[in-house]
Scaffold this motif. Structure first.
Motif, mmCIF file in Angstrom:
data_model
loop_
_atom_site.group_PDB
_atom_site.id
_atom_site.type_symbol
_atom_site.label_atom_id
_atom_site.label_comp_id
_atom_site.label_asym_id
_atom_site.label_seq_id
_atom_site.Cartn_x
_atom_site.Cartn_y
_atom_site.Cartn_z
ATOM 1 N N CYS A 154 0.619 18.276 -38.762
ATOM 2 C CA CYS A 154 0.183 18.017 -40.127
ATOM 3 C C CYS A 154 -0.358 19.290 -40.759
ATOM 4 C CB CYS A 154 -0.905 16.945 -40.117
ATOM 5 S SG CYS A 154 -1.483 16.470 -41.754
ATOM 6 N N PHE A 178 -3.138 12.872 -41.186
ATOM 7 C CA PHE A 178 -3.134 13.487 -39.858
ATOM 8 C C PHE A 178 -1.936 12.983 -39.073
ATOM 9 C CE2 PHE A 178 -5.963 9.771 -39.197
ATOM 10 C CZ PHE A 178 -5.506 9.236 -37.998
ATOM 11 N N CYS A 187 -4.528 17.747 -38.403
ATOM 12 C CA CYS A 187 -4.854 17.128 -39.681
ATOM 13 C C CYS A 187 -4.962 18.200 -40.753
ATOM 14 C CB CYS A 187 -6.124 16.292 -39.593
ATOM 15 S SG CYS A 187 -7.661 17.188 -39.772
ATOM 16 N N SER A 188 -4.946 17.734 -41.998
ATOM 17 C CA SER A 188 -4.858 18.659 -43.127
ATOM 18 C C SER A 188 -6.200 19.234 -43.546
ATOM 19 C CB SER A 188 -4.218 17.946 -44.329
ATOM 20 O OG SER A 188 -4.925 16.754 -44.637
ATOM 21 N N SER A 192 -9.848 14.445 -44.387
ATOM 22 C CA SER A 192 -8.988 13.914 -43.331
ATOM 23 C C SER A 192 -9.551 14.220 -41.947
ATOM 24 C CB SER A 192 -7.568 14.475 -43.460
ATOM 25 O OG SER A 192 -7.520 15.850 -43.141
ATOM 26 N N SER A 193 -10.394 15.254 -41.838
ATOM 27 C CA SER A 193 -11.034 15.559 -40.553
ATOM 28 C C SER A 193 -11.914 14.399 -40.109
ATOM 29 C CB SER A 193 -11.886 16.832 -40.672
ATOM 30 O OG SER A 193 -11.109 17.943 -41.029
ATOM 31 N N LEU A 196 -9.586 11.636 -38.755
ATOM 32 C CA LEU A 196 -9.076 11.936 -37.419
ATOM 33 C C LEU A 196 -10.172 11.757 -36.376
ATOM 34 C CD1 LEU A 196 -6.976 12.830 -35.415
ATOM 35 C CD2 LEU A 196 -7.358 15.207 -36.111
ATOM 36 N N ALA A 225 -3.140 7.339 -39.856
ATOM 37 C CA ALA A 225 -2.497 8.656 -39.942
ATOM 38 C C ALA A 225 -1.481 8.717 -41.070
ATOM 39 C CB ALA A 225 -1.821 8.994 -38.611
ATOM 40 N N GLN A 229 -1.447 12.150 -48.204
ATOM 41 C CA GLN A 229 -2.458 13.056 -48.728
ATOM 42 C C GLN A 229 -2.532 12.901 -50.243
ATOM 43 O OE1 GLN A 229 -1.996 17.172 -47.528
ATOM 44 N NE2 GLN A 229 -1.129 16.581 -45.563
#
Length: 348
Positions: A154, A178, A187-188, A192-193, A196, A225, A229
């Protein structure tokens, strides 16, 4: 959606085979972090905070159910892209004392790569079957270390074109928050962290702890996932680098739309060349693609935010709410107001 690449590679261990091993006592989830120089603080902090809040009752931050450690080859403080520094806690040592090793990347144009000591450490972890995680541009750094060959990974929609230009042999995914591909997780970055990290907490500690962390962070629900985005349209699939660069430039200028002539100029091509590439790759024009991107974002904002319709119109580059409404009805068969009313009814 498939989570595995079709590219040949040695069969990876399942990400859970190492991390779900029986632990006699202590943390159920133990994560080691490697921070790149000028790493992205937001991506690191979101990931750690989910672990911290899941690790203890309330928000007391005791590392009981989860443990997190910043690792270093030199023990020198690491400066983030915003100038705030983080002091590592331990030297690299044996990677198998952790369940996951997470590499947090930094600014794309200031990415020096990992030192030889870090690369050796990551290869040692991979050879032991440990899952490796790339956060933000950490995916780039894992690839530079030779640890993502044949894996889907990702990347942020903002860096997708950079990835295609600089790296070969990978299948970058820019339309998910992710990607879990066996023993590689990427992940991006940004919010998004947190998602994940919540995915890992859910698997190893429990769903209740994952939900609790996100709720305390004022994040409503864990996203899967495959969640797209924000800012990336799902309507266009192409590997034409000229079209991809143009699409990304459009996405970066949604609130102040550029003319097709200006888009072409910025990516070093003529308007006619750009139109030809769009027609071959997507069977549409750049103008139509740009409008589709803006309308897709408007749809996302109307469903997921409380912004007024007038503000959504401004954010998506429309003259006013009337202009947005006309274009929106043509694309989706209903007005922005009707869509929001449907959302509110469903949530009631």
């Amino acid at each position: 959606m498939e989570t595995r690449s079709e590219l040949p590679r040695p069969a990876p261990r399942n990400a859970a085979s190492h991390a779900l091993r029986a632990r006699p006592e202590g943390a159920r989830l133990n994560v080691g972090f490697i921070l790149a120089k000028r790493f992205t603080l937001c991506a690191f902090a979101n990931f750690v905070d989910v672990l911290r809040l899941a690790a203890d009752e309330g928000d007391r931050s005791r590392p009981i159910l989860c443990n997190w450690t910043v690792l270093s080859d030199t023990m020198d403080a690491v400066s983030s892209s915003c100038g705030i520094t983080v002091q590592p806690k331990e030297r690299l040592g044996d990677p198998t004392r952790f369940d996951y090793i997470v590499v947090v990347g930094g600014l794309m144009d200031e990415m020096p790569g990992l030192s030889a000591a870090y690369v050796r450490f990551l290869h040692q972890a991979a050879e032991a079957g440990m899952p490796l995680v790339g956060i933000c541009t950490g995916a780039f750094m894992l690839h530079q270390a030779g640890l993502l060959d044949g894996y889907r990974c990702c990347v942020s929609w903002f860096h997708h074109a950079d990835f295609l230009e600089q790296f070969e042999g990978l299948n970058p995914v820019a339309d998910q928050i992710f990607v879990v591909d066996g023993d590689r997780l990427t992940c991006s970055g940004g919010a998004s962290s947190a998602h994940l990290a919540a995915y890992l907490v859910d698997k190893h500690v429990g769903r209740a702890q994952a939900s609790k962390s996100l709720h305390i962070m004022i994040i409503d629900d864990a996203l899967q996932a495959e969640k797209p985005q924000p800012g990336i349209t799902m309507d266009f699939k192409t590997r034409d680098p000229i079209v991809l660069r143009a699409l990304l430039l459009m996405q970066q200028n949604i609130d102040t739309p550029l003319s097709v002539t200006e888009v072409a100029r910025r990516i070093g091509h003529s308007k006619r060349q750009l139109e030809r590439h769009f027609r071959v790759a997507l069977d549409t024009s750049p103008q139509a693609a740009f409008l589709s991107i803006r309308l897709s974002l408007a749809h996302h904002l109307l469903e997921s935010s409380e912004k007024s319709i007038a503000q959504v119109a401004v954010d998506c580059g429309f003259c006013d709410s009337s202009h947005l409404s006309r274009m929106f009805r043509r694309r989706f068969g209903c007005t922005p107001l009707a869509l929001r009313q449907q959302r509110d009814t469903a949530l009631a």
